[in-house]
Design an enzyme around this catalytic site. Structure first.
Site, PDB file in Angstrom:
ATOM      1  N   GLN A 104      21.191  26.340 -85.759  1.00  0.00           N
ATOM      2  CA  GLN A 104      21.001  26.727 -84.766  1.00  0.00           C
ATOM      3  C   GLN A 104      19.596  27.949 -85.518  1.00  0.00           C
ATOM      4  O   GLN A 104      19.877  28.871 -85.238  1.00  0.00           O
ATOM      5  CB  GLN A 104      22.023  28.023 -85.822  1.00  0.00           C
TER       6      GLN A 104
ATOM      7  N   ASN B 164      21.501  37.032 -85.148  1.00  0.00           N
ATOM      8  CA  ASN B 164      21.942  36.388 -84.077  1.00  0.00           C
ATOM      9  C   ASN B 164      20.827  34.879 -84.692  1.00  0.00           C
ATOM     10  O   ASN B 164      19.931  34.963 -84.511  1.00  0.00           O
ATOM     11  CB  ASN B 164      21.119  36.882 -82.990  1.00  0.00           C
ATOM     12  N   CYS B 165      21.652  33.957 -84.573  1.00  0.00           N
ATOM     13  CA  CYS B 165      20.615  32.708 -84.945  1.00  0.00           C
ATOM     14  C   CYS B 165      21.291  31.179 -83.493  1.00  0.00           C
ATOM     15  O   CYS B 165      21.477  30.585 -83.515  1.00  0.00           O
ATOM     16  CB  CYS B 165      21.226  31.605 -86.366  1.00  0.00           C
ATOM     17  N   ALA B 166      21.335  32.501 -81.936  1.00  0.00           N
ATOM     18  CA  ALA B 166      21.811  31.558 -80.531  1.00  0.00           C
ATOM     19  C   ALA B 166      20.131  30.817 -80.714  1.00  0.00           C
ATOM     20  O   ALA B 166      20.267  30.897 -79.453  1.00  0.00           O
ATOM     21  CB  ALA B 166      22.680  32.347 -80.150  1.00  0.00           C
TER      22      ALA B 166
END
Lengths: 128, 428
Positions: B112, B241-243
């Site tokens: 990610q 966020n590491c989406a």
């Protein structure tokens, strides 16, 4: 307290935690989605989106989906979402001969399990 | 409300005995900055590295990218809820380091996180390669759980960015950019004949590595809410966020949100840009429906004619995007959607996981499945082995000759769904 959902999952962490309402299946995500799709076709309603998180279903080996315990007439939104999720996953699985989700080591698998678990846990906290 | 950005262009970053900004060079006293970050007892050690445009350098894995900013005047302080207290921001003066960013590195989970190449073909896919980058390498204390580890790295990045921009506090800026934004009632009087437009900024909030913070608050469970575009420029929205690196909204994207910047350019001329609605992306279907109904109802109450909605991430957020479109259109509010696509290496597959017939005006920012081979770099900051496990990479990503074979989804911000980069997709 009665559980108002069925937790359909191929994530072993849910089994390890004895997660309430768990129906564990040792299978890949596409097969899991097909199984959920037949539940939805027979009247269960999707409670969580099948493509939770932003980890593509060809990347993570694990997904967990919450569906209703009660069954009624098939819910159009749920049926369509499962159809779209299956088509999306099939397309992504075609990208490689050996899908990415089959290539991970134990550390990566543990992380994927934890992310999937965290998403469902947070979803239930917010929606409870 | 009026906010002025005082801009300082950074030509280079160098380590020095004393931190300062002189002649376009940002000098960093590593020891002083480390001491500041080590006040967080969850950090066992921290080191720093520098990457410059054109160098044969690859940074991997990257969690967040942040533009250094620090408030000189006005209420509150940058990144409220983290660096600043929770007082309202978005007014007064804010010092900004241009051509410069912080990229936080260090492995949290085994995927990610993204790549920045400072030269070669990979450098073409994002703007960060054209910036001078300070990379804090943060080692957590042993046994730290992943949620706290993520928060620790996130906050250390924000503190580093604030520390860097603070070096310009007593200096005259090279250029300034001022933004003014009236109250909604004033706009109604001032621009009665202009079409009223609102920006729906969809923010992800689904759990570990999938969360967004507004004034320090995790947006999970919030009802859609209104925020001034000027508050966003002062770091009111922070990424946790590491989406997927290619289409996550990093903190720098929020600070420089291109949709907000464009709407402000048009404000008072051909449109009336009313403000920003934050609409969350939950994992649960009821929450998705609630967010889209609530957002579209706020748009109706405010009385807008049209919205632009941008997505964060892919897969389930496409349902949020389509619901926002559907419910707005059903209320007679014209809708433009901004997204990216995953349509296979040949571009032949359907690019979105969900669609609706009302989505007839959609801007896309590239195909995350596009495959690239990136040449070997002389210097790696971080850990090249991460390429085997990040989104868009795989076990065979690293060639014997040091080349890297990945989908552009692995490159930080390559398909940014706010339109920060230059990618798009076209029908053949």
């Amino acid at each position: 307290m009665s559980i108002k959902y069925r937790c359909i999952s191929n994530n072993p962490l849910f089994r390890e935690k004895s997660f309430p309402g768990l129906e564990y299946h040792e299978t890949d995500i596409l097969s899991l989605f097909r199984l959920i799709s037949s539940e939805v076709a027979s009247g269960s309603k999707l409670l969580s989106h099948p493509l939770t998180g932003s980890i593509r279903p060809d990347i993570t080996p694990y997904k967990t989906v919450l569906i209703s315990c009660e069954k009624g007439e098939p819910d159009c939104t749920s049926v369509l979402l499962m159809e779209k999720a299956i088509r999306y996953t099939e397309d992504l699985y075609k990208l490689r001969e050996v899908p990415l989700y089959e290539r991970w080591g134990e550390a990566a698998k543990a992380d994927f399990q934890m992310i999937d678990y965290s998403i469902i846990k947070q979803a239930l906290e917010v929606s409870a | 409300m009026k906010l002025t950005l005082n801009k300082f262009h950074v030509k280079d970053i160098q380590f020095a005995e004393k931190s300062s900004f002189e002649g376009g060079v940002l000098y960093i006293d590593k020891a002083e900055l480390a001491e500041y970050l080590l006040k967080d007892s969850n950090i066992s050690s921290v080191d720093f590295d520098i990457a410059r445009p054109g160098e044969s350098t690859r940074i991997i894995p990257i969690k967040d990218v942040i533009q250094p900013r620090y408030k000189k005047s006005g209420t509150g302080q940058i990144f409220p809820g983290f660096v600043g207290d929770v007082e309202t921001v978005g007014n007064g003066e804010t010092n900004v380091l241009e051509d410069c960013c912080v990229a936080t590195s260090g492995k949290i989970v085994a995927f990610q996180e993204g790549i920045i190449d400072m030269s070669g073909p990979g450098a073409e896919f994002n703007s960060f390669s054209k910036m001078n980058i300070l990379v804090p390498l943060i080692q957590p204390i042993e046994g730290l759980d992943k949620h706290t580890h993520e928060a620790t790295v996130r906050i250390a990045g924000l503190k580093t960015a604030a520390y860097m921009a603070k070096q310009t506090l007593e200096l005259e800026p090279e250029e300034t950019q001022s933004f003014e934004h009236e109250t909604i009632l004033e706009m109604g009087v001032k621009y009665p004949d202009l079409p009223k437009v609102i920006y729906v900024d969809m923010v992800q909030c689904q759990g570990l590595m999938h969360d967004t913070y507004v004034y320090g608050l995790n947006v999970k469970g919030i009802l859609s809410t209104l925020i001034s575009p000027l508050e966003v420029f002062d770091g009111a929205i922070v990424s946790g966020n590491c989406a997927a690196p290619g289409h996550k909204n990093a903190t720098i994207h929020h600070e420089n949100n291109p949709i907000i910047l464009d709407l402000l350019k048009h404000h008072g001329k051909d449109i009336c840009f009313v403000g920003v609605l934050l609409s969350n992306e939950s994992a649960m279907l009821k929450e998705k429906m609630r967010a889209a109904y609530y957002t579209s109802n706020l748009s109706r109450i405010i009385g807008v004619d049209g919205i632009i909605a941008s997505e964060e991430g892919g897969g389930n957020p496409e349902t949020d995007l389509m619901l926002n479109c559907k419910f707005h259109e059903q209320k007679g509010i014209k809708t433009v959607l901004v997204t990216d696509e995953y349509c296979g290496r040949d571009g032949a597959s359907q690019g979105l996981a969900d669609v609706t017939p009302e989505a007839d005006a959609v801007v896309t920012n590239g195909n995350g499945n596009q495959f690239v081979v990136l040449p070997k770099m002389d210097k790696i900051i971080g850990d090249i082995e991460a390429a085997r496990v990040i989104t868009g990479g795989n076990a065979n990503s690293i060639g014997d000759d040091g080349t890297l074979s990945v989908e552009i989804a692995a490159i930080m911000g390559s398909c940014c769904e706010m339109g920060y980069e230059h990618m798009t997709t076209r029908l053949r």
